[in-house]
Design a protein around this motif. Structure first.
Motif, mmCIF file in Angstrom:
data_model
loop_
_atom_site.group_PDB
_atom_site.id
_atom_site.type_symbol
_atom_site.label_atom_id
_atom_site.label_comp_id
_atom_site.label_asym_id
_atom_site.label_seq_id
_atom_site.Cartn_x
_atom_site.Cartn_y
_atom_site.Cartn_z
ATOM 1 N N HIS A 178 0.792 -1.176 0.101
ATOM 2 C CA HIS A 178 -0.034 0.049 -0.044
ATOM 3 C C HIS A 178 0.781 1.320 -0.119
ATOM 4 N N SER A 179 0.489 2.129 -0.686
ATOM 5 C CA SER A 179 1.222 3.496 -0.702
ATOM 6 C C SER A 179 0.333 4.546 -0.523
ATOM 7 N N ASP A 180 0.398 5.298 0.674
ATOM 8 C CA ASP A 180 -0.390 6.473 1.025
ATOM 9 C C ASP A 180 -0.390 7.504 0.025
ATOM 10 N N LYS A 181 0.766 7.855 -0.535
ATOM 11 C CA LYS A 181 0.822 8.805 -1.558
ATOM 12 C C LYS A 181 0.182 8.827 -2.697
ATOM 13 N N LEU A 182 0.002 7.576 -3.153
ATOM 14 C CA LEU A 182 -1.051 6.902 -4.168
ATOM 15 C C LEU A 182 -2.352 6.638 -3.855
ATOM 16 N N ASN A 183 -2.538 6.656 -2.588
ATOM 17 C CA ASN A 183 -3.745 5.934 -2.108
ATOM 18 C C ASN A 183 -4.218 4.670 -2.963
ATOM 19 N N GLY A 184 -3.156 3.837 -3.171
ATOM 20 C CA GLY A 184 -3.499 2.641 -4.068
ATOM 21 C C GLY A 184 -2.511 1.371 -3.116
ATOM 22 N N TYR A 185 -3.003 0.167 -4.159
ATOM 23 C CA TYR A 185 -2.503 -0.834 -3.801
ATOM 24 C C TYR A 185 -1.855 -1.598 -4.916
ATOM 25 N N TYR A 186 -0.643 -2.270 -4.715
ATOM 26 C CA TYR A 186 -0.046 -3.172 -5.579
ATOM 27 C C TYR A 186 -0.183 -4.607 -5.097
ATOM 28 N N ILE A 187 -0.370 -5.646 -5.953
ATOM 29 C CA ILE A 187 -0.417 -6.991 -5.925
ATOM 30 C C ILE A 187 0.606 -7.485 -6.725
ATOM 31 N N GLY A 188 1.265 -8.697 -5.955
ATOM 32 C CA GLY A 188 2.336 -9.262 -6.566
ATOM 33 C C GLY A 188 2.721 -10.613 -6.054
ATOM 34 N N TYR A 189 3.731 -11.446 -6.487
ATOM 35 C CA TYR A 189 4.156 -12.542 -6.033
ATOM 36 C C TYR A 189 5.614 -12.814 -6.244
ATOM 37 N N THR A 190 6.360 -13.314 -5.242
ATOM 38 C CA THR A 190 7.661 -13.618 -5.221
ATOM 39 C C THR A 190 8.171 -14.899 -4.746
ATOM 40 N N SER A 191 9.366 -15.130 -5.157
ATOM 41 C CA SER A 191 10.182 -16.373 -4.467
ATOM 42 C C SER A 191 11.137 -15.841 -3.519
ATOM 43 N N LEU A 192 11.244 -14.458 -3.473
ATOM 44 C CA LEU A 192 12.248 -13.618 -2.617
ATOM 45 C C LEU A 192 11.489 -13.698 -1.283
ATOM 46 N N SER A 193 12.213 -13.478 -0.242
ATOM 47 C CA SER A 193 11.501 -12.935 0.718
ATOM 48 C C SER A 193 10.613 -11.692 0.575
ATOM 49 N N VAL B 65 1.082 -4.750 3.429
ATOM 50 C CA VAL B 65 -0.184 -4.841 4.388
ATOM 51 C C VAL B 65 -0.756 -6.237 4.264
ATOM 52 N N TYR B 66 -0.168 -7.153 3.431
ATOM 53 C CA TYR B 66 -0.754 -8.463 3.270
ATOM 54 C C TYR B 66 0.209 -9.450 2.593
ATOM 55 N N VAL B 67 0.071 -10.583 3.538
ATOM 56 C CA VAL B 67 1.086 -11.815 2.847
ATOM 57 C C VAL B 67 0.270 -13.034 2.938
ATOM 58 N N GLU B 68 0.294 -13.889 1.875
ATOM 59 C CA GLU B 68 0.102 -15.279 1.909
ATOM 60 C C GLU B 68 1.012 -16.201 1.184
ATOM 61 N N THR B 69 1.292 -17.284 1.632
ATOM 62 C CA THR B 69 2.362 -17.924 1.336
ATOM 63 C C THR B 69 1.787 -19.543 0.404
ATOM 64 N N TYR B 70 2.438 -19.866 -0.363
ATOM 65 C CA TYR B 70 1.966 -20.857 -1.538
ATOM 66 C C TYR B 70 3.381 -21.818 -1.706
ATOM 67 N N PRO B 71 3.031 -23.143 -1.768
ATOM 68 C CA PRO B 71 4.095 -24.054 -1.984
ATOM 69 C C PRO B 71 4.547 -24.079 -3.492
ATOM 70 N N THR B 72 3.736 -23.545 -4.342
ATOM 71 C CA THR B 72 4.215 -23.652 -5.878
ATOM 72 C C THR B 72 4.062 -21.987 -6.489
ATOM 73 N N LYS B 73 4.870 -21.648 -7.705
ATOM 74 C CA LYS B 73 4.681 -20.606 -8.282
ATOM 75 C C LYS B 73 3.267 -20.536 -8.908
ATOM 76 N N GLN B 74 2.877 -21.676 -9.349
ATOM 77 C CA GLN B 74 1.566 -21.712 -9.904
ATOM 78 C C GLN B 74 0.508 -21.288 -9.296
ATOM 79 N N GLU B 75 0.445 -21.720 -7.969
ATOM 80 C CA GLU B 75 -0.625 -21.235 -6.906
ATOM 81 C C GLU B 75 -0.578 -19.903 -6.544
ATOM 82 N N ALA B 76 0.770 -19.475 -6.282
ATOM 83 C CA ALA B 76 0.758 -17.867 -6.085
ATOM 84 C C ALA B 76 0.435 -17.087 -7.372
ATOM 85 N N MET B 77 0.715 -17.455 -8.605
ATOM 86 C CA MET B 77 0.294 -16.834 -9.817
ATOM 87 C C MET B 77 -1.172 -16.801 -9.747
ATOM 88 N N GLN B 78 -1.831 -17.956 -9.495
ATOM 89 C CA GLN B 78 -3.089 -18.252 -9.766
ATOM 90 C C GLN B 78 -3.950 -17.112 -8.755
#
Length: 96
Positions: free
Chosen positions: A19-34, A59-72
């Motif tokens: 979340h960015s207060d400046k933009l008052n917006g959200y960004y959603i992504g996934y990663t294999s990094l921390s 502001v929010y995190v979910e973890t998945y065992p595979t890249k495909q599940e995180a992408m989905q």
């Protein structure tokens, strides 16, 4: 549960919302990094959506065992196209 493997290391994938207060917006992504490493990259990026602000916070995190599940899951949340639904998801997770 099947974990992804690179060499002899197992790792998880994270779906995250910034979340960015400046933009008052959200960004959603996934990663294999921390998530912390990925946030650092977003904060120091010179291009793309997250380069528009330097106040992003996780502001929010979910973890998945595979890249495909995180992408989905990323695709599912982005398809919502609703700031209200994203806020509800974040709020519900903070009250659990």
């Amino acid at each position: 549960m099947k974990l992804s493997q690179k060499g002899s290391f197992f790792f998880m994938y994270s779906l995250y919302i910034l979340h960015s207060d400046k933009l008052n917006g959200y960004y959603i992504g996934y990663t294999s990094l921390s998530v912390e490493e990925r946030l650092y990259k977003h904060l120091h990026s010179k291009k793309g959506h997250t380069a528009k602000a330097t106040d992003w916070k996780v502001v929010y995190v979910e973890t998945y065992p595979t890249k495909q599940e995180a992408m989905q899951r990323e695709k599912q949340l982005k398809a919502w196209k609703s700031k209200t639904r994203i806020i509800e998801l974040i709020f519900r997770s903070s009250t659990d």
